[in-house]
Scaffold this motif. Structure first.
Motif, PDB file in Angstrom:
ATOM      1  N   GLU A 162       0.842  -1.210   0.000  1.00  0.00           N
ATOM      2  CA  GLU A 162       0.000   0.000   0.000  1.00  0.00           C
ATOM      3  C   GLU A 162       0.871   1.252   0.000  1.00  0.00           C
ATOM      4  OE1 GLU A 162      -3.535   1.403  -0.738  1.00  0.00           O
ATOM      5  OE2 GLU A 162      -3.224  -0.724  -0.271  1.00  0.00           O
ATOM      6  N   LEU A 163       2.001   1.190   0.707  1.00  0.00           N
ATOM      7  CA  LEU A 163       2.913   2.328   0.740  1.00  0.00           C
ATOM      8  C   LEU A 163       3.469   2.621  -0.659  1.00  0.00           C
ATOM      9  CD1 LEU A 163       4.447   4.447   2.427  1.00  0.00           C
ATOM     10  CD2 LEU A 163       6.235   2.720   2.774  1.00  0.00           C
ATOM     11  N   ASN A 164       3.772   1.586  -1.402  1.00  0.00           N
ATOM     12  CA  ASN A 164       4.268   1.768  -2.764  1.00  0.00           C
ATOM     13  C   ASN A 164       3.197   2.374  -3.682  1.00  0.00           C
ATOM     14  OD1 ASN A 164       6.854   0.747  -2.239  1.00  0.00           O
ATOM     15  ND2 ASN A 164       6.199  -1.375  -2.597  1.00  0.00           N
ATOM     16  N   LYS A 165       1.937   2.012  -3.473  1.00  0.00           N
ATOM     17  CA  LYS A 165       0.838   2.597  -4.253  1.00  0.00           C
ATOM     18  C   LYS A 165       0.708   4.097  -3.959  1.00  0.00           C
ATOM     19  CE  LYS A 165      -1.986  -1.594  -4.556  1.00  0.00           C
ATOM     20  NZ  LYS A 165      -3.277  -2.222  -4.171  1.00  0.00           N
ATOM     21  N   ILE A 166       0.772   4.428  -2.678  1.00  0.00           N
ATOM     22  CA  ILE A 166       0.675   5.841  -2.282  1.00  0.00           C
ATOM     23  C   ILE A 166       1.836   6.635  -2.864  1.00  0.00           C
ATOM     24  CG2 ILE A 166       0.734   7.425  -0.310  1.00  0.00           C
ATOM     25  CD1 ILE A 166      -0.614   5.171   1.319  1.00  0.00           C
ATOM     26  N   TYR A 167       2.997   6.069  -2.812  1.00  0.00           N
ATOM     27  CA  TYR A 167       4.200   6.718  -3.343  1.00  0.00           C
ATOM     28  C   TYR A 167       4.046   6.965  -4.854  1.00  0.00           C
ATOM     29  CZ  TYR A 167       9.223   7.703  -3.771  1.00  0.00           C
ATOM     30  OH  TYR A 167      10.441   8.302  -3.985  1.00  0.00           O
ATOM     31  N   GLY A 168       3.490   5.989  -5.559  1.00  0.00           N
ATOM     32  CA  GLY A 168       3.259   6.158  -6.999  1.00  0.00           C
ATOM     33  C   GLY A 168       2.252   7.254  -7.293  1.00  0.00           C
ATOM     34  N   LEU A 169       1.190   7.364  -6.500  1.00  0.00           N
ATOM     35  CA  LEU A 169       0.201   8.436  -6.690  1.00  0.00           C
ATOM     36  C   LEU A 169       0.819   9.808  -6.448  1.00  0.00           C
ATOM     37  CD1 LEU A 169      -2.952   6.896  -4.949  1.00  0.00           C
ATOM     38  CD2 LEU A 169      -2.582   7.222  -7.410  1.00  0.00           C
ATOM     39  N   LEU A 170       1.669   9.896  -5.452  1.00  0.00           N
ATOM     40  CA  LEU A 170       2.309  11.175  -5.144  1.00  0.00           C
ATOM     41  C   LEU A 170       3.272  11.602  -6.240  1.00  0.00           C
ATOM     42  CD1 LEU A 170       2.970  10.780  -1.306  1.00  0.00           C
ATOM     43  CD2 LEU A 170       1.125  12.014  -2.462  1.00  0.00           C
ATOM     44  N   GLU A 171       3.855  10.659  -6.943  1.00  0.00           N
ATOM     45  CA  GLU A 171       4.728  11.006  -8.063  1.00  0.00           C
ATOM     46  C   GLU A 171       3.955  11.755  -9.149  1.00  0.00           C
ATOM     47  OE1 GLU A 171       8.359   7.788  -8.339  1.00  0.00           O
ATOM     48  OE2 GLU A 171       6.390   7.173  -9.105  1.00  0.00           O
ATOM     49  N   ASP A 172       2.672  11.440  -9.310  1.00  0.00           N
ATOM     50  CA  ASP A 172       1.834  12.122 -10.302  1.00  0.00           C
ATOM     51  C   ASP A 172       1.321  13.469  -9.800  1.00  0.00           C
ATOM     52  OD1 ASP A 172       2.135   9.965 -12.001  1.00  0.00           O
ATOM     53  OD2 ASP A 172       0.324   8.954 -11.268  1.00  0.00           O
ATOM     54  N   GLN A 173       1.205  13.635  -8.495  1.00  0.00           N
ATOM     55  CA  GLN A 173       0.607  14.843  -7.935  1.00  0.00           C
ATOM     56  C   GLN A 173       1.625  15.931  -7.602  1.00  0.00           C
ATOM     57  OE1 GLN A 173      -1.877  13.864  -4.590  1.00  0.00           O
ATOM     58  NE2 GLN A 173      -3.217  12.512  -5.778  1.00  0.00           N
ATOM     59  N   LEU A 174       2.797  15.546  -7.152  1.00  0.00           N
ATOM     60  CA  LEU A 174       3.785  16.519  -6.685  1.00  0.00           C
ATOM     61  C   LEU A 174       4.666  17.000  -7.837  1.00  0.00           C
ATOM     62  CD1 LEU A 174       4.926  14.783  -3.357  1.00  0.00           C
ATOM     63  CD2 LEU A 174       3.111  16.479  -3.695  1.00  0.00           C
ATOM     64  N   ASP A 175       5.164  18.231  -7.708  1.00  0.00           N
ATOM     65  CA  ASP A 175       6.092  18.727  -8.721  1.00  0.00           C
ATOM     66  C   ASP A 175       7.473  18.110  -8.497  1.00  0.00           C
ATOM     67  OD1 ASP A 175       7.440  20.172  -6.689  1.00  0.00           O
ATOM     68  OD2 ASP A 175       6.069  21.865  -6.939  1.00  0.00           O
ATOM     69  N   LYS A 176       8.391  18.395  -9.409  1.00  0.00           N
ATOM     70  CA  LYS A 176       9.698  17.745  -9.379  1.00  0.00           C
ATOM     71  C   LYS A 176      10.450  18.038  -8.082  1.00  0.00           C
ATOM     72  CE  LYS A 176      13.956  17.182 -12.090  1.00  0.00           C
ATOM     73  NZ  LYS A 176      14.821  17.291 -10.916  1.00  0.00           N
ATOM     74  N   GLY A 177      10.413  19.306  -7.629  1.00  0.00           N
ATOM     75  CA  GLY A 177      11.116  19.669  -6.401  1.00  0.00           C
ATOM     76  C   GLY A 177      10.582  18.938  -5.190  1.00  0.00           C
ATOM     77  N   GLN A 178       9.250  18.893  -5.075  1.00  0.00           N
ATOM     78  CA  GLN A 178       8.632  18.201  -3.952  1.00  0.00           C
ATOM     79  C   GLN A 178       8.911  16.701  -3.999  1.00  0.00           C
ATOM     80  OE1 GLN A 178       4.594  19.549  -4.728  1.00  0.00           O
ATOM     81  NE2 GLN A 178       4.639  20.875  -2.919  1.00  0.00           N
ATOM     82  N   MET A 179       8.876  16.138  -5.205  1.00  0.00           N
ATOM     83  CA  MET A 179       9.110  14.697  -5.327  1.00  0.00           C
ATOM     84  C   MET A 179      10.556  14.336  -5.005  1.00  0.00           C
ATOM     85  SD  MET A 179       7.212  12.180  -5.771  1.00  0.00           S
ATOM     86  CE  MET A 179       7.846  10.553  -5.315  1.00  0.00           C
ATOM     87  N   ASP A 180      11.480  15.179  -5.408  1.00  0.00           N
ATOM     88  CA  ASP A 180      12.888  14.914  -5.072  1.00  0.00           C
ATOM     89  C   ASP A 180      13.091  14.926  -3.556  1.00  0.00           C
ATOM     90  OD1 ASP A 180      13.520  14.699  -7.722  1.00  0.00           O
ATOM     91  OD2 ASP A 180      14.265  16.756  -7.922  1.00  0.00           O
ATOM     92  N   GLN A 181      12.429  15.876  -2.894  1.00  0.00           N
ATOM     93  CA  GLN A 181      12.531  15.949  -1.439  1.00  0.00           C
ATOM     94  C   GLN A 181      11.897  14.720  -0.785  1.00  0.00           C
ATOM     95  OE1 GLN A 181      10.813  19.494   0.220  1.00  0.00           O
ATOM     96  NE2 GLN A 181      11.117  18.834   2.336  1.00  0.00           N
ATOM     97  N   LEU A 182      10.728  14.308  -1.273  1.00  0.00           N
ATOM     98  CA  LEU A 182      10.060  13.134  -0.719  1.00  0.00           C
ATOM     99  C   LEU A 182      10.891  11.876  -0.953  1.00  0.00           C
ATOM    100  CD1 LEU A 182       7.691  11.711   0.594  1.00  0.00           C
ATOM    101  CD2 LEU A 182       6.559  11.656  -1.650  1.00  0.00           C
TER     102      LEU A 182
END
Length: 217
Positions: free
Chosen positions: A144-164
Motif C-alpha cells: 500500500e505504501l508503494n501505491k501511495i508513493y506512486g500516486l504522489l509522483e503524479d501529484q507533486l512537482d519535481k522539487g517536492q518529489m525529489d525531497q520526498l
C-alpha cells in the motif's frame, strides 16, 4: 244688444290674444331648441376632443411604461444570467475542492479498514505461524505504501518529489534500524524474528498514514 256685442267682441279679442301668445311661445321654444342642441353638440364635441387628447396621453404613458418594463426585464435577465454564471463557477470550484478532499478522505478510509482488519484478525497459536502472520501484514502495508508513493509522483512537482524521495530513503533505513533494535530484546530467542517483522509492519502502516495526510491532495 249693443252692450252684448261689445262684450263678445272683447272676449273674442282676449281669446285671440291668448292664442297668439301661446303660438308665439311655442315658436320661440321651437327656435331655441336647435340652438341648445347645437350648443350641447359643441359641448359634446369639446368633450370628445378632450377624451381624444386624454386617450393619446394614456397611450403615450402606456407606451413609455411598456418600454421601461422591457428595459427592466432585460436588465433583470442580464443580472440573472450573470448570477447563474457566477454560481456555476462557484459550484465547479467547490466540486473540484470536494474531489481533492474526497481523494484524501477516501484513502484514509481505506487505511482505516486495513488497520481494522489487522486488529480483528484471528491470532495464530505457534511462533512460526505468528511470524508468517506478521510477515503478511508487513507485505500488505508495504504494498500500500508503494501505491501511495506512486500516486504522489503524479501529484507533486519535481522539487517536492525529489525531497520526498530523499525522505523516503532515510525513512526506510530508520525503519529497519528500529526493527533491528526492537528485536534485539529477544536476541537468540524464537521471538526475535517475530518482533523484527512486527515492528516493520507497524512502522510501515504509520508511514502510509503520514504520506496521505501530509502530501496527498
Amino acid at each position: 244688444m249693443e252692450k252684448n256685442k261689445k262684450f263678445l267682441t272683447v272676449l273674442i279679442t282676449v281669446a285671440l290674444s291668448g292664442v297668439l301668445a301661446a303660438c308665439g311661445d311655442s315658436s320661440e321654444e321651437s327656435s331655441s331648441q336647435p340652438a341648445n342642441n347645437s350648443s350641447a353638440q359643441n359641448e359634446d364635441g369639446g368633450s370628445t376632443d378632450r377624451d381624444s387628447a386624454d386617450s393619446e396621453e394614456n397611450e403615450e404613458e402606456n407606451s413609455s411604461g411598456s418600454s421601461d418594463n422591457t428595459q427592466l426585464n432585460e436588465q433583470e435577465n442580464t443580472d440573472n444570467s450573470s448570477a447563474a454564471s457566477n454560481d456555476g463557477e462557484s459550484v465547479e470550484s467547490s466540486n473540484q475542492n470536494e474531489n481533492h478532499e474526497s481523494n484524501k478522505d477516501e484513502y484514509l478510509k481505506k487505511l482505516n479498514k486495513m488497520e481494522e482488519a489487522d486488529r480483528y484478525a484471528e491470532a495464530k497459536t505457534t511462533t512460526a505461524e505468528l511470524v508468517e502472520q506478521e510477515a503478511e501484514r508487513y507485505r500488505n502495508w508495504d504494498e500500500e505504501l508503494n501505491k501511495i508513493y506512486g500516486l504522489l509522483e503524479d501529484q507533486l512537482d519535481k522539487g517536492q518529489m525529489d525531497q520526498l524521495r530523499e525522505e523516503q530513503r532515510i525513512w526506510i533505513q530508520q525503519r529497519d534500524e528500529a526493527a533491528k533494535k526492537s528485536s534485539l530484546k529477544y536476541k537468540g530467542g524464537s521471538m526475535e524474528p517475530l518482533e523484527y517483522v512486527a515492528t516493520q509492519a507497524s512502522l510501515t502502516r504509520e508511514r502510509c498514514y503520514l504520506l496521505v495526510a501530509k502530501y496527498m491532495k
